[in-house]
Design a protein around this motif. Structure first.
Motif, PDB file in Angstrom:
ATOM      1  N   THR A  63      61.700  22.076  26.631  1.00 45.30           N
ATOM      2  CA  THR A  63      62.479  21.060  25.916  1.00 45.30           C
ATOM      3  C   THR A  63      62.159  21.091  24.427  1.00 45.30           C
ATOM      4  O   THR A  63      63.056  20.954  23.589  1.00 45.30           O
ATOM      5  CB  THR A  63      62.182  19.668  26.496  1.00 45.30           C
ATOM      6  N   THR A  64      60.893  21.279  24.083  1.00 43.70           N
ATOM      7  CA  THR A  64      60.517  21.409  22.674  1.00 43.70           C
ATOM      8  C   THR A  64      61.185  22.622  22.045  1.00 43.70           C
ATOM      9  O   THR A  64      61.688  22.560  20.916  1.00 43.70           O
ATOM     10  CB  THR A  64      58.993  21.523  22.548  1.00 43.70           C
ATOM     11  N   LEU A  65      61.227  23.726  22.774  1.00 45.19           N
ATOM     12  CA  LEU A  65      61.902  24.932  22.287  1.00 45.19           C
ATOM     13  C   LEU A  65      63.379  24.652  22.042  1.00 45.19           C
ATOM     14  O   LEU A  65      63.931  25.047  21.005  1.00 45.19           O
ATOM     15  CB  LEU A  65      61.735  26.051  23.311  1.00 45.19           C
ATOM     16  N   ARG A  66      64.025  23.995  22.996  1.00 43.83           N
ATOM     17  CA  ARG A  66      65.449  23.694  22.846  1.00 43.83           C
ATOM     18  C   ARG A  66      65.702  22.852  21.601  1.00 43.83           C
ATOM     19  O   ARG A  66      66.618  23.131  20.809  1.00 43.83           O
ATOM     20  CB  ARG A  66      65.957  22.969  24.091  1.00 43.83           C
ATOM     21  N   ARG A  67      64.886  21.841  21.373  1.00 45.42           N
ATOM     22  CA  ARG A  67      65.082  20.971  20.218  1.00 45.42           C
ATOM     23  C   ARG A  67      64.850  21.708  18.903  1.00 45.42           C
ATOM     24  O   ARG A  67      65.548  21.462  17.910  1.00 45.42           O
ATOM     25  CB  ARG A  67      64.146  19.764  20.316  1.00 45.42           C
TER      26      ARG A  67
END
Length: 383
Positions: A63-67
Motif C-alpha cells: 500500500t505504501t508503494l502504491r501511494r
C-alpha cells in the motif's frame, strides 16, 4: 544528531496528532525503492503492458508503494492536468472481498465509477439504464438496478475520456474468489480486455495468492509483467542490516519525550514481523498508542511484547511468505524443461547434477562373490 527526528512541537499536541504523524511517516528503505523504480519503469514502458502484477507477503508495504507511485504520477502530470482538467492521472480501487465466495463484477464496476467521480454516468449508459444519483455526502452513486454490462460500458467510456496513466487495483487476490463454474482465466481476461479497450495499464497489487494468475495463458504472459516486492531475509547479511536500519529509523520517529532503544531487541522485532517493514510499522503504532496511554517516555520491551502478534499468527504469515517465495524462485529444472522443449539440451548445471547423481561403478566384488584367487590343492595343503 538532533535529539528528536520528529517535530518537537508534537510532544505538546494530542495523542491523536502524535499517532497520526507516525502512521503517515514512511521510510524509503532499499526494497521499497527497488519496487518503486521497477513499477514506475513498467508503467512508462514504451511497448506498453496491459497488466502489471505486484505481489509479496502480507504487510510488506504494498500500500505504501502504491501511494508513492500515485503521488509521482500526479506530480508528473501537473502540467497536462492544467491544460486538460478533465484528465485523471491515476485511478485507485480496492477489489472488494466477496461475501458469498463469488467475486461480483457488477459491484466492482460500481465502485470503479464512484471512484472516478464521473458526473455524467447516466449519459454513458443506454436509454434502458437508470440514471445516476448522489448520496447525502455528495459523492456520485450509481443505481444498483443498472445491469452489469451497462456498468462495464460506462466504465470503458469513462476511462477513455479521462485517460488515466494507470488503474491500480489493491487486494487484487480477491479476483480469484469465485465458484468452481467460472475459470480463473476468465477473471483475468475481463481485466485485460478492459485495459486494452481503454488503453489503460492495470496494476494488480496483492499477496502471493496472485501467483496462479501468472501463467494462465501465453497471451496473458506476453501482455503482463511481474514485480516481486519481497520481505527482508535474515539469512542475507545485507537484508538483516537494512532491517536493523529500518527499526532504528522508526524508533527515532516515535513522538515520545524519551528515546526508545529497540536495537537490542531487533531479532525479536524480526521474528514477529517476519522481516516485513509494514508489519513492523503497524506493530510500533500499537506500541506507541500504549506508551501514550500509560504516559511513558519511551516504548519498552514489555510494550513490544504486549502489542506483538501471537506466535501462531506470525508462524502462519511466515509459512505463507516462505511458500510464496519458493514458488517465485526460478528453479533450474524449469529452465531445463524449457530448453528440452526448444531442443537446446540441458544446462551445464543440470549435466553436472546428473553426473553427481549417477551411480558410481562398483570397484570391488559383488556381495556373495569371491575375489579371484588360486585355491590350494593336494594333501596337507601342498600345491
Amino acid at each position: 544528531m538532533p535529539k528528536y527526528a520528529f517535530p518537537p512541537e508534537l510532544l505538546e499536541q494530542s495523542p491523536e496528532a502524535r499517532l497520526g504523524y507516525f502512521k503517515s511517516f514512511t521510510i524509503a528503505h532499499p526494497l521499497l525503492r527497488e519496487a518503486d523504480a521497477a513499477l514506475k519503469q513498467a508503467i512508462q514502458e514504451p511497448t506498453g503492458w496491459s497488466l502489471i502484477f505486484v505481489y509479496g507477503p502480507t504487510g510488506v508495504g504494498k500500500t505504501t508503494l502504491r501511494r508513492r507511485v500515485e503521488k509521482h504520477l500526479k506530480e508528473a502530470m501537473m502540467e497536462a492536468l492544467r491544460q486538460d482538467p478533465g484528465m485523471l492521472p491515476v485511478v485507485s480501487l480496492e477489489a472488494p472481498a466477496p461475501d458469498s465466495h463469488q467475486f461480483s463484477w457488477k459491484d466492482y464496476y460500481l465502485r470503479a465509477l464512484v471512484e472516478l467521480e464521473e458526473p455524467l454516468i447516466d449519459r454513458k449508459l443506454t436509454h434502458t439504464a437508470h440514471t445516476s444519483f448522489r448520496g447525502g455526502s455528495g459523492r456520485a452513486l450509481s443505481d444498483p438496478r443498472v445491469p452489469g454490462i451497462e456498468l462495464r460500458l460506462a466504465l470503458e467510456s469513462t476511462l477513455i475520456h479521462r485517460r488515466p496513466k494507470a488503474f491500480f487495483i489493491d487486494e487484487a487476490q480477491h479476483l480469484a474468489k469465485m465458484r468452481s463454474g467460472r475459470k480463473l482465466q476468465d477473471q483475468l481476461d475481463s481485466i485485460k480486455s478492459l485495459a486494452s479497450i481503454t488503453n489503460t495499464v492495470h496494476v494488480l497489487f496483492g499477496t502471493y495468492e496472485l501467483l496462479p494468475f501468472r501463467n494462465l495463458s501465453a497471451q496473458l504472459s506476453r501482455r503482463s509483467i511481474d514485480i516481486h516486492f519481497p520481505r527482508y531475509r535474515a539469512e542475507r547479511s545485507g537484508d538483516y542490516t537494512a532491517f536493523r536500519s529500518v527499526v532504528f529509523t522508526l524508533q527515532r520517529h516515535l513522538p515520545l519525550p524519551g528515546e526508545s532503544d529497540l536495537l537490542p531487541h531487533v531479532e525479536y522485532c524480526y521474528e514477529r514481523s517476519i522481516g516485513c517493514v509494514g508489519l513492523v510499522k503497524d506493530w510500533l503504532t500499537r506500541a506507541l498508542a500504549l506508551a501514550i496511554n500509560q504516559g511513558a517516555d519511551a516504548v519498552s520491551f514489555k510494550m513490544l511484547q504486549k502489542t506483538a502478534w501471537p506466535l501462531d499468527q506470525s508462524e502462519r504469515m511466515a509459512r505463507e511468505a516462505v511458500d510464496g517465495e519458493s514458488e517465485m524462485s526460478e528453479r533450474e529444472e524449469t529452465r531445463d524443461r524449457l530448453r528440452q522443449m526448444l531442443q537446446l539440451g540441458a544446462t551445464h548445471s543440470a549435466t553436472a547434477t546428473a553426473r553427481t547423481n549417477a551411480p558410481v561403478p562398483h570397484a570391488g566384488p559383488r556381495v556373495g562373490q569371491r575375489r579371484p584367487v588360486r585355491d590350494l590343492v593336494g594333501v596337507g595343503g601342498q600345491a
